[in-house]
Design a protein around this motif. Structure first.
Motif, mmCIF file in Angstrom:
data_model
loop_
_atom_site.group_PDB
_atom_site.id
_atom_site.type_symbol
_atom_site.label_atom_id
_atom_site.label_comp_id
_atom_site.label_asym_id
_atom_site.label_seq_id
_atom_site.Cartn_x
_atom_site.Cartn_y
_atom_site.Cartn_z
ATOM 1 N N ARG A 172 -62.927 12.105 -60.262
ATOM 2 C CA ARG A 172 -63.281 11.170 -61.337
ATOM 3 C C ARG A 172 -64.210 11.863 -62.332
ATOM 4 N NH1 ARG A 172 -62.129 5.874 -59.986
ATOM 5 N NH2 ARG A 172 -61.573 5.533 -57.793
ATOM 6 N N TYR A 173 -63.901 11.663 -63.615
ATOM 7 C CA TYR A 173 -64.736 12.150 -64.707
ATOM 8 C C TYR A 173 -65.093 10.948 -65.582
ATOM 9 C CZ TYR A 173 -62.647 16.687 -63.453
ATOM 10 O OH TYR A 173 -62.212 17.808 -62.782
ATOM 11 N N GLY A 174 -66.259 10.951 -66.177
ATOM 12 C CA GLY A 174 -66.641 9.824 -67.008
ATOM 13 C C GLY A 174 -67.034 8.624 -66.169
ATOM 14 N N GLU A 175 -67.289 7.521 -66.842
ATOM 15 C CA GLU A 175 -67.796 6.327 -66.171
ATOM 16 C C GLU A 175 -66.788 5.190 -66.232
ATOM 17 O OE1 GLU A 175 -70.481 6.285 -64.477
ATOM 18 O OE2 GLU A 175 -71.530 8.083 -65.168
ATOM 19 N N GLY A 176 -66.797 4.369 -65.185
ATOM 20 C CA GLY A 176 -66.056 3.120 -65.198
ATOM 21 C C GLY A 176 -64.553 3.271 -65.135
ATOM 22 N N ASP A 177 -63.873 2.161 -65.425
ATOM 23 C CA ASP A 177 -62.419 2.092 -65.291
ATOM 24 C C ASP A 177 -61.686 2.884 -66.372
ATOM 25 O OD1 ASP A 177 -62.772 0.453 -63.123
ATOM 26 O OD2 ASP A 177 -62.485 -1.409 -64.262
ATOM 27 N N LYS A 178 -62.382 3.268 -67.437
ATOM 28 C CA LYS A 178 -61.738 4.010 -68.523
ATOM 29 C C LYS A 178 -62.012 5.518 -68.431
ATOM 30 C CE LYS A 178 -60.021 0.340 -70.397
ATOM 31 N NZ LYS A 178 -60.498 -0.176 -71.688
ATOM 32 N N GLY A 179 -62.683 5.964 -67.351
ATOM 33 C CA GLY A 179 -62.916 7.388 -67.169
ATOM 34 C C GLY A 179 -61.629 8.133 -66.839
ATOM 35 N N HIS B 89 -55.247 2.266 -64.110
ATOM 36 C CA HIS B 89 -56.036 3.251 -64.844
ATOM 37 C C HIS B 89 -55.238 3.791 -66.023
ATOM 38 C CE1 HIS B 89 -59.569 3.749 -62.212
ATOM 39 N NE2 HIS B 89 -58.737 3.412 -61.248
ATOM 40 N N ARG C 146 -67.288 10.614 -70.886
ATOM 41 C CA ARG C 146 -68.729 10.333 -70.947
ATOM 42 C C ARG C 146 -69.183 9.448 -69.803
ATOM 43 N NH1 ARG C 146 -67.951 9.859 -76.787
ATOM 44 N NH2 ARG C 146 -67.895 7.596 -76.611
ATOM 45 N N LYS D 213 -67.586 13.516 -61.577
ATOM 46 C CA LYS D 213 -68.587 12.576 -61.075
ATOM 47 C C LYS D 213 -68.442 12.380 -59.567
ATOM 48 C CE LYS D 213 -70.199 11.262 -65.166
ATOM 49 N NZ LYS D 213 -71.590 11.458 -65.609
ATOM 50 N N GLU D 214 -67.201 12.510 -59.085
ATOM 51 C CA GLU D 214 -66.905 12.231 -57.675
ATOM 52 C C GLU D 214 -65.579 12.876 -57.329
ATOM 53 O OE1 GLU D 214 -66.974 8.181 -54.954
ATOM 54 O OE2 GLU D 214 -65.929 8.111 -56.892
#
Length: 252
Positions: A131-138, A167, A252, A111-112
């Motif tokens: 970063r993969y996935g969304e939010g703090d649980k990615g 994290h 996700r 994602k970034e």
């Protein structure tokens, strides 16, 4: 909880140079600054190994200086090993003719990707954060190459601890230049959710591995298995490979 298995590799590739004994640091010192030797053959062998994995962290990958024949080695490995996504972080120049970078090869689209310079007595170290996935649980993947000196390493690991602080699904991989039990590493475990590995995998020197200084550390939301050393062509480090079991929700 549904999980997905990802195969991870951490490799200090020594810019494709050959070191088969301590004597080569002197006898073959020219290979670290000149585009000579079989660097392309070494890279092809590393690409074959990398291609067995889903996410690869690279240290000492030349981003395109004289010694690599102006080849961006991270890009070359991505192409040869069939990775759709790659990033690199140039962070050190050596004598005006060589350069060194952290690199990331990935079959999943991040994602970034963010570059961070690391503190230290001598500038030129960094951490590459994907970063993969969304939010703090990615899923969060950090690739770093730490300093030789303990004081600089302590400052660098303190900086990284702030990035990864809470994290559960963080991974920190690379050449740490130290074993897992030194004070600065114990501080990292206190200040993050990263966990010490179950056992040591010796990776240095590659011709007679006696030290575990390359690590893949994971947060308490992740599980690992099958950690082992793999030859990284003619580098003075063996590569470190393991299986990472990631909650589906973290991707996700």
């Amino acid at each position: 909880m549904d999980t997905r298995r990802l195969r991870l590799l951490s490799a200090n590739i020594q810019a494709g140079s050959s070191t088969r004994g301590y004597h080569d640091y002197v006898a073959r010192s020219w290979s670290h600054v000149l585009p000579a030797g079989n660097k392309r053959g070494s890279l092809d062998a590393i690409a074959q190994l990398a291609g067995e994995h889903d996410i690869v962290g690279l240290n000492e990958s030349d981003p395109g200086s004289l010694r690599s024949g102006f080849t961006n080695q991270t890009h070359y490995l991505a192409q040869r090993a069939g990775f759709d996504y790659w990033s690199h972080q140039p962070n050190r120049r050596v004598g005006g003719v060589a350069s060194s970078a952290n690199g990331l090869l990935s079959r999943l689209e991040p994602k970034e990707v963010i570059d961070h310079a690391l503190p230290g007595r001598i500038a030129g170290r960094g951490v590459l954060l994907a970063r993969y996935g969304e939010g703090d649980k990615g899923l969060l993947i950090a690739v770093a190459h730490l300093s030789l000196g303990a004081n600089s390493r302590a400052a660098q690991l303190g900086f990284i601890a702030e990035l990864l602080h809470d994290h559960p699904n963080a991974v920190l991989m690379g050449d740490f230049n130290c074993s897992i039990d030194v004070p600065e590493m114990r501080a990292l475990f206190r200040n993050t959710r990263l966990q010490p590995p179950d056992g040591e995998v010796h990776t240095f020197p590659s011709w007679r591995p006696q030290r575990a200084i390359d690590h893949i550390l994971v947060g308490d939301g992740l599980k690992t298995s099958n950690a082992r050393a793999r030859p990284a062509a003619a580098s003075d480090h063996l590569a470190l490979s393991l299986d990472l079991h990631v909650p589906d929700a973290a991707l996700r």
